[in-house]
Design a protein around this motif. Structure first.
Motif, PDB file in Angstrom:
ATOM      1  N   TYR A   5      30.162  36.613  44.534  1.00  0.00           N
ATOM      2  CA  TYR A   5      30.408  37.462  45.712  1.00  0.00           C
ATOM      3  C   TYR A   5      31.876  37.583  46.109  1.00  0.00           C
ATOM      4  O   TYR A   5      32.227  38.514  46.830  1.00  0.00           O
ATOM      5  N   GLN A   6      32.753  36.706  45.641  1.00  0.00           N
ATOM      6  CA  GLN A   6      34.169  36.831  45.990  1.00  0.00           C
ATOM      7  C   GLN A   6      35.037  37.331  44.833  1.00  0.00           C
ATOM      8  O   GLN A   6      36.242  37.498  44.981  1.00  0.00           O
ATOM      9  N   GLU A   8      35.264  40.252  43.552  1.00  0.00           N
ATOM     10  CA  GLU A   8      35.894  41.553  43.826  1.00  0.00           C
ATOM     11  C   GLU A   8      37.243  41.394  44.520  1.00  0.00           C
ATOM     12  O   GLU A   8      38.141  42.205  44.306  1.00  0.00           O
ATOM     13  N   GLU A  11      39.728  40.474  41.794  1.00  0.00           N
ATOM     14  CA  GLU A  11      39.992  41.661  40.985  1.00  0.00           C
ATOM     15  C   GLU A  11      40.951  42.611  41.698  1.00  0.00           C
ATOM     16  O   GLU A  11      41.891  43.142  41.095  1.00  0.00           O
ATOM     17  N   ARG A  12      40.738  42.820  42.966  1.00  0.00           N
ATOM     18  CA  ARG A  12      41.606  43.737  43.724  1.00  0.00           C
ATOM     19  C   ARG A  12      43.033  43.206  43.825  1.00  0.00           C
ATOM     20  O   ARG A  12      44.005  43.944  43.639  1.00  0.00           O
ATOM     21  N   GLY A  23      38.753  33.623  40.044  1.00  0.00           N
ATOM     22  CA  GLY A  23      37.473  34.135  40.525  1.00  0.00           C
ATOM     23  C   GLY A  23      36.603  32.989  41.009  1.00  0.00           C
ATOM     24  O   GLY A  23      36.457  31.986  40.321  1.00  0.00           O
ATOM     25  N   GLN A  41      38.425  40.764  35.531  1.00  0.00           N
ATOM     26  CA  GLN A  41      38.302  40.685  36.989  1.00  0.00           C
ATOM     27  C   GLN A  41      39.085  39.515  37.566  1.00  0.00           C
ATOM     28  O   GLN A  41      39.470  39.555  38.727  1.00  0.00           O
TER      29      GLN A  41
END
Length: 93
Positions: A5-6, A8, A11-12, A23, A41
């Motif tokens: 869930y974290q 993203e 990745e950003r 990650g 990611q």
């Protein structure tokens, strides 16, 4: 809140800054971790609960992915029969 869930966020940050990222967030399966890395990611996977529950998580992940790990001689006899190459070409005397 679910598996990865974290990721993203990692990745950003990686995409927008070019900085290496870690990650995290309910990463519990070897294939899940490998996919995050392969898709770019994140650069590293951080494990917390999975490692607390199973300190040999990296060995199990390596076995699941067909990889090998370095193990000192005192661990050689613990190599699972179904993963005969996990510790490489060691010899148990």
């Amino acid at each position: 809140m679910g598996p990865g869930y974290q990721v993203e966020f990692a990745e950003r940050i990686k995409r927008e800054t070019g900085m290496p990222t870690i990650g995290v967030g309910l990463i519990t399966e070897a294939r899940q971790a490998e996919n995050i890395l392969q898709q770019g990611q994140a650069d590293v996977i951080g494990l917390a609960r999975a490692m607390l529950y199973d300190p040999r998580w990296p060995w199990r992940a390596a076995a699941a992915l067909g990889a090998q790990v370095f193990a000192p001689p005192q661990y050689w006899r613990s190599q699972p029969l179904e993963h005969k190459a996990l510790f490489g070409s060691m010899r148990v005397g």
